[in-house]
Design a protein around this motif. Structure first.
Motif, PDB file in Angstrom:
ATOM      1  N   ALA A 175       0.330   7.933 -53.700  1.00 17.55           N
ATOM      2  CA  ALA A 175      -0.460   6.705 -53.835  1.00 17.55           C
ATOM      3  C   ALA A 175      -1.950   6.958 -53.650  1.00 17.55           C
ATOM      4  O   ALA A 175      -2.782   6.261 -54.243  1.00 17.55           O
ATOM      5  CB  ALA A 175       0.025   5.666 -52.819  1.00 17.55           C
ATOM      6  N   VAL A 185       3.226   7.410 -49.422  1.00 22.32           N
ATOM      7  CA  VAL A 185       2.303   6.611 -48.618  1.00 22.32           C
ATOM      8  C   VAL A 185       1.948   7.226 -47.271  1.00 22.32           C
ATOM      9  O   VAL A 185       1.122   6.666 -46.544  1.00 22.32           O
ATOM     10  CB  VAL A 185       2.859   5.184 -48.398  1.00 22.32           C
ATOM     11  CG1 VAL A 185       2.847   4.394 -49.695  1.00 22.32           C
ATOM     12  CG2 VAL A 185       4.276   5.224 -47.813  1.00 22.32           C
ATOM     13  N   PRO A 222      -0.635   0.149 -49.398  1.00 22.88           N
ATOM     14  CA  PRO A 222      -0.896   0.547 -50.792  1.00 22.88           C
ATOM     15  C   PRO A 222       0.111  -0.035 -51.772  1.00 22.88           C
ATOM     16  O   PRO A 222      -0.266  -0.427 -52.888  1.00 22.88           O
ATOM     17  CB  PRO A 222      -0.800   2.080 -50.742  1.00 22.88           C
ATOM     18  CG  PRO A 222      -1.124   2.426 -49.331  1.00 22.88           C
ATOM     19  CD  PRO A 222      -0.541   1.327 -48.502  1.00 22.88           C
ATOM     20  N   LEU A 239       9.534   3.909 -50.784  1.00 20.50           N
ATOM     21  CA  LEU A 239       8.448   4.590 -50.076  1.00 20.50           C
ATOM     22  C   LEU A 239       8.856   6.004 -49.684  1.00 20.50           C
ATOM     23  O   LEU A 239       9.984   6.253 -49.260  1.00 20.50           O
ATOM     24  CB  LEU A 239       8.043   3.790 -48.834  1.00 20.50           C
ATOM     25  CG  LEU A 239       7.472   2.399 -49.086  1.00 20.50           C
ATOM     26  CD1 LEU A 239       6.947   1.798 -47.789  1.00 20.50           C
ATOM     27  CD2 LEU A 239       6.370   2.409 -50.145  1.00 20.50           C
ATOM     28  N   CYS A 289       8.226   5.967 -43.026  1.00 19.09           N
ATOM     29  CA  CYS A 289       8.504   5.433 -44.360  1.00 19.09           C
ATOM     30  C   CYS A 289       9.670   4.446 -44.319  1.00 19.09           C
ATOM     31  O   CYS A 289       9.635   3.393 -44.981  1.00 19.09           O
ATOM     32  CB  CYS A 289       8.814   6.572 -45.331  1.00 19.09           C
ATOM     33  SG  CYS A 289       7.396   7.590 -45.782  1.00 19.09           S
TER      34      CYS A 289
END
Length: 334
Positions: free
Chosen positions: A237, A262, A279, A300, A321
């Motif tokens: 990201a 992320v 994000p 994620l 995550c």
């Protein structure tokens, strides 16, 4: 349940882990990524445990060996290939024991044909990417090898509902741009046409599985990946630019899943889960998609593999995550 093979608010890892204890790495994955676990890779074990060697060990009738310059095709199987295959078999044996009774989706990772072609040399020294006929042979061999790998995994884990096959193509943007260096390093190999790149990448995406293409480099070629048949795209990201968002929006609208990296893949202080999820939440808002679809269509992950992290951080990153994925469902930012 969602329209995908995983439940809402799912997280997973990219693939690589630190250290040499494959049994412990599998336990960490099953514990911290329970909704979409995967077979971890431990490149610190040396020759054959790296991304290139591991996937090259799947090739059918194309043996490889290690030279000072890296992996190279050879006439007959030798100890380097045996070591790579032994690593994979031991990993699968440990997975089979640790995941007894597991039911649900499961992810495996393989190196994609274009990244592999840019890394493995032909017998006379040029990179495979320099010879279109050799690339075609590699694609056919890899497709056959991936199919056999899938069959072996399904035999070992009969409770798996669907296999997510992540094809790692960090080298694809360079292949398309013509920036891959020759074996000598003094020149650049010609750019590959986008249509050819899509066709040959698509040839290794297995039927009967959920294909995701991972590219942790800038300039992810979304159009090529979609033409190839990827049903998911995995990316970092932090490398996304606003100019990418039209292509991302088109992919999402067409039903493509996003595996969004992320958290960093190396040790750092991890922020609050809301910051980690931000994000994804903000991207979804800018693209104008309904928040109700965010937790199902976005998975994620760490930004890239965790091989360069400490074992403690690798576990913490996966846990972060997992917790942040719940934010996508519980607090979509409205």
């Amino acid at each position: 349940m969602t329209g995908f093979t995983w439940d809402e608010a799912t997280s997973t890892g990219i693939g690589s882990h630190p250290g040499e204890d494959h049994t412990e790495a599998i336990k960490v994955v099953l514990g911290e990524s329970p909704q979409l676990p995967y077979l971890p890779e431990l490149p610190a074990r040396g020759v054959g445990a790296d991304m290139i060697g591991r996937t090259a060990s799947l090739l059918v009738d194309l043996p490889v060996e290690v030279q000072p310059s890296g992996w190279r095709f050879t006439d007959r199987p030798g100890r380097d290939l045996k070591r790579a295959r032994d690593h994979l078999v031991r990993d699968l044996d440990a997975l089979e024991e640790a995941a007894q009774g597991y039911e649900g989706p499961f992810k495996i990772q393989v190196c994609g044909p274009w990244t592999l072609a840019g890394a493995v040399e032909l017998k006379y020294g040029d990179k495979t990417l320099a010879d279109s006929g050799a690339v075609r042979d590699l694609v056919e061999s890899l497709a056959e090898g991936i199919a056999a790998h899938l069959a072996d995994l399904r035999r070992r884990l009969p409770g798996v509902s669907e296999v997510v096959v992540q094809v790692d193509e960090p080298g694809l943007p360079g292949v398309l741009a013509g920036t891959v260096p020759t074996a000598s390093g003094f020149g650049r190999l010609p750019a590959v046409d986008a249509q050819v790149a899509a066709e040959w990448l698509g040839a290794v995406l297995p039927a009967g599985a959920f294909p995701v293409v991972h590219c942790c480099a800038p300039g992810v070629p979304f159009g090529v990946l979609r033409k190839a048949g990827a049903r998911g795209v995995s990316l970092d990201a932090s490398l996304l630019a606003r100019r990418d968002e039209d292509a991302i929006g088109e992919a999402v609208e067409a039903g493509t899943a996003l595996f969004l990296g992320v958290v960093p893949g190396v040790d750092t202080r991890l922020p609050d889960v809301g910051v980690i999820a931000k994000p994804a939440v903000e991207l979804w808002r800018r693209l104008g998609f309904p928040s109700a679809t965010l937790a199902s269509q976005v998975v994620l992950t760490p930004a890239c593999g965790l091989a360069g992290a400490s074992p403690g951080y690798a576990r913490a990153a996966l846990a972060a995550c997992r917790k942040a994925a719940r934010v996508l469902r519980e607090d979509p930012g409205e």
